[in-house]
Design an enzyme around this catalytic site. Sequence first.
Site, PDB file in Angstrom:
ATOM      1  CB  VAL A  11      -0.957  -0.015   1.219  1.00  0.00           C
ATOM      2  CG1 VAL A  11      -1.593   1.340   1.443  1.00  0.00           C
ATOM      3  CG2 VAL A  11      -2.043  -1.061   1.001  1.00  0.00           C
ATOM      4  CE  LYS A  35       9.185  -4.580   2.300  1.00  0.00           C
ATOM      5  NZ  LYS A  35       7.866  -4.395   2.938  1.00  0.00           N
ATOM      6  CB  THR A 120      -7.122  -1.850   7.173  1.00  0.00           C
ATOM      7  OG1 THR A 120      -7.053  -1.692   5.759  1.00  0.00           O
ATOM      8  CG2 THR A 120      -8.522  -2.281   7.583  1.00  0.00           C
ATOM      9  N   GLY A 269     -14.398 -21.219  -4.730  1.00  0.00           N
ATOM     10  CA  GLY A 269     -13.024 -21.707  -4.787  1.00  0.00           C
ATOM     11  C   GLY A 269     -12.551 -22.228  -3.445  1.00  0.00           C
ATOM     12  CB  CYS A 276      -7.190  -7.232   2.856  1.00  0.00           C
ATOM     13  SG  CYS A 276      -5.944  -5.981   2.503  1.00  0.00           S
TER      14      CYS A 276
HETATM   15  N1  LIG Z   1      -2.133  -5.209   0.789  1.00  0.00           N
HETATM   16  C1  LIG Z   1      -3.323  -4.775   0.391  1.00  0.00           C
HETATM   17  O1  LIG Z   1      -3.870  -5.192  -0.630  1.00  0.00           O
HETATM   18  C2  LIG Z   1      -4.043  -3.734   1.195  1.00  0.00           C
HETATM   19  C3  LIG Z   1      -5.140  -3.066   0.641  1.00  0.00           C
HETATM   20  C4  LIG Z   1      -5.797  -2.091   1.381  1.00  0.00           C
HETATM   21  C5  LIG Z   1      -5.378  -1.808   2.685  1.00  0.00           C
HETATM   22  N2  LIG Z   1      -4.327  -2.498   3.213  1.00  0.00           N
HETATM   23  C6  LIG Z   1      -3.890  -2.149   4.571  1.00  0.00           C
HETATM   24  O2  LIG Z   1      -2.747  -1.294   4.459  1.00  0.00           O
HETATM   25  C7  LIG Z   1      -1.820  -1.556   5.522  1.00  0.00           C
HETATM   26  C8  LIG Z   1      -0.475  -1.935   4.949  1.00  0.00           C
HETATM   27  O3  LIG Z   1      -0.616  -3.125   4.197  1.00  0.00           O
HETATM   28  P1  LIG Z   1       0.572  -3.669   3.284  1.00  0.00           P
HETATM   29  O4  LIG Z   1       0.050  -4.860   2.566  1.00  0.00           O
HETATM   30  O5  LIG Z   1       1.179  -2.565   2.523  1.00  0.00           O
HETATM   31  O6  LIG Z   1       1.598  -4.142   4.433  1.00  0.00           O
HETATM   32  P2  LIG Z   1       3.145  -4.447   4.293  1.00  0.00           P
HETATM   33  O7  LIG Z   1       3.490  -5.318   5.439  1.00  0.00           O
HETATM   34  O8  LIG Z   1       3.441  -4.900   2.911  1.00  0.00           O
HETATM   35  O9  LIG Z   1       3.835  -3.010   4.472  1.00  0.00           O
HETATM   36  C9  LIG Z   1       3.978  -2.329   5.673  1.00  0.00           C
HETATM   37  C10 LIG Z   1       5.390  -1.760   5.694  1.00  0.00           C
HETATM   38  O10 LIG Z   1       5.512  -0.823   6.769  1.00  0.00           O
HETATM   39  C11 LIG Z   1       6.842  -0.912   7.258  1.00  0.00           C
HETATM   40  N3  LIG Z   1       6.908  -0.253   8.566  1.00  0.00           N
HETATM   41  C12 LIG Z   1       6.444  -0.677   9.769  1.00  0.00           C
HETATM   42  N4  LIG Z   1       6.706   0.246  10.721  1.00  0.00           N
HETATM   43  C13 LIG Z   1       7.350   1.286  10.113  1.00  0.00           C
HETATM   44  C14 LIG Z   1       7.889   2.528  10.553  1.00  0.00           C
HETATM   45  N5  LIG Z   1       7.815   2.899  11.814  1.00  0.00           N
HETATM   46  N6  LIG Z   1       8.503   3.338   9.651  1.00  0.00           N
HETATM   47  C15 LIG Z   1       8.581   2.960   8.350  1.00  0.00           C
HETATM   48  N7  LIG Z   1       8.097   1.785   7.887  1.00  0.00           N
HETATM   49  C16 LIG Z   1       7.478   0.960   8.741  1.00  0.00           C
HETATM   50  C17 LIG Z   1       7.097  -2.410   7.258  1.00  0.00           C
HETATM   51  O11 LIG Z   1       8.459  -2.728   7.341  1.00  0.00           O
HETATM   52  C18 LIG Z   1       6.452  -2.815   5.927  1.00  0.00           C
HETATM   53  O12 LIG Z   1       7.383  -2.772   4.870  1.00  0.00           O
HETATM   54  C19 LIG Z   1      -2.478  -2.636   6.380  1.00  0.00           C
HETATM   55  O13 LIG Z   1      -3.203  -2.034   7.396  1.00  0.00           O
HETATM   56  C20 LIG Z   1      -3.428  -3.327   5.397  1.00  0.00           C
HETATM   57  O14 LIG Z   1      -4.513  -3.923   6.046  1.00  0.00           O
HETATM   58  C21 LIG Z   1      -3.638  -3.435   2.496  1.00  0.00           C
END
Ligand SMILES: NC(=O)c1ccc[n+]([C@@H]2O[C@H](COP(=O)([O-])OP(=O)(O)OC[C@H]3O[C@@H](n4cnc5c(N)ncnc54)[C@H](O)[C@@H]3O)[C@@H](O)[C@H]2O)c1
Length: 475
Positions: A11, A35, A120, A269, A276
């Site tokens: 995201v 990363k 989220t 499926g 999510c």
């Molecule tokens: N993946 C999806 O399809 C999706 C869609 C909509 C909403 N979301 C929501 O968005 C949020 C993120 O999801 P994601 O899939 O991107 O997660 P992710 O785990 O891929 O990414 C989160 C990133 O934040 C970094 N992080 C944590 N603490 C940090 C800090 N203090 N400073 C800098 N970086 C930090 C982590 O190292 C990680 O790389 C979640 O709440 C998820 O529910 C995800």
Amino acid sequence: MKTSVIGAGYVGLTTAACLAQIGHAVFCSESDTDKLSKLQAGIMPVFEPHLENVIALARKSGRLTFGATEEAIEGGQAIFICVGTPPLGNGDADLSAIEGVARAIAKKASGYRLVIEKSTVPVQTGVQLRKHLSVHSNRGLDCDVASNPEFLREGSAVEDFLHPDRIVVGVESGRAAKLLQEIYQPIINQTFACPVHSRCPSRTPPRFLLTDTNSSELIKHASNSFLAMKISFINMVANLCEMVGADVTKVAEGMGLDPRIGPAFLNPGIGFGGFCFPKDVQAFIRIAEKSACDFGLLREVEKINQHRISHFVSKVREELWVMRGKKIALWGLAFKPNTDDVRFAPSIALGRSLLDEGALVSAYDPQATEKARAALPDVHYCADPYEAAQNADAILIATEWEEFQQIDWDRLKKLMERPLIVDGRNMLDPADLTAHGFHYISIGRPTALSRKSDPANDDLQPSAGPKPILQDFPA
Ligand SMILES: NC(=O)c1ccc[n+]([C@@H]2O[C@H](COP(=O)([O-])OP(=O)(O)OC[C@H]3O[C@@H](n4cnc5c(N)ncnc54)[C@H](O)[C@@H]3O)[C@@H](O)[C@H]2O)c1
């Protein structure tokens, strides 16, 4: 506007890249040093269509920079929090990463900041954030907290971000509403250079929906839980189709033609997965529980989903009889096509279940192999679908990658010990596979033989109909 994005996951990276694409100066921070180094060296840590290109262009133009969170806090007027909110053991969302960021903002920032929750989060997280930012602030921070949930889908994240159906913004002040509207104006008006389409299909501009923060937070959890409910619903309908000899594809088609229902998310499926739906359903159940609302409906949604793998494996066991020592090809590891994400992927639970029963599993996925290795170390990973199918007693399809539509079926059949395909995503045509000499089993659909009784196929012979699956039928 100077914008910061904290957390460079699926995201955060998409948000940072797309905000830069529409003209903002974006600083994106990441706490995982490995990363971060990759991003600074121009190496993508995730696979997401178009994202690499958008990031490369944005970095070249100087509008996107990667670095440390402290710098993101110091430099950004609007700060998007995009860190993970994984599930705790009791189903609650783990908000420790959000809390950590809030504390860092309170300690580092002075002057005005718009703090935007894009992760989220449970309802009333905004209230807690506001309180926390004020309690820990020691450098004269003046801030607004807004909720701006993200609805992108992995696999089409860039397209979804730039061409959304709606932009939901929960605010408690006119100032925050104005700033967010300003940030999103090029998307609201659809006036940006689109990196996905050479000519964008004509679309209705997204609705910019302004609410209070509590409602905005609830919109995200309620939306995901509703979609998960649709999936579990059609999965139960598929079970019923298997028992009574109906075709779930036809049932879903007939249901979806009703505009009040719609065709989306009516594909049966092996269940929903990813980062999510499973965690958001759990978190929503917990939120309701804590507010003395019994959301038993969602517990059932979860329970149906948890039964999908055992139900699927029972189909395989019914064919193979003894699983121990059988060679099984697992096609697809990502939780959905066009991503490398295997978090809470049904394929991982399926792989574990097969290994537990003593099967020898060879897997192939076009993108997710590296990420699956840690979760399934005892699987043999292959370079293509044919290698995985070599001498296999069955192929199981766990992810509907388009590549699996382009298979040379005659070549494949010669490689296999037994030409059996069990399709957990209903992605192939039963009649086509049967014509190629495969025994093809899918979800809630009659086998090609039993399809002969379909009046639409009157060139085919009638047969006895599908065999009911009795094991693990959810109550
Ligand atoms: N993946 C999806 O399809 C999706 C869609 C909509 C909403 N979301 C929501 O968005 C949020 C993120 O999801 P994601 O899939 O991107 O997660 P992710 O785990 O891929 O990414 C989160 C990133 O934040 C970094 N992080 C944590 N603490 C940090 C800090 N203090 N400073 C800098 N970086 C930090 C982590 O190292 C990680 O790389 C979640 O709440 C998820 O529910 C995800």
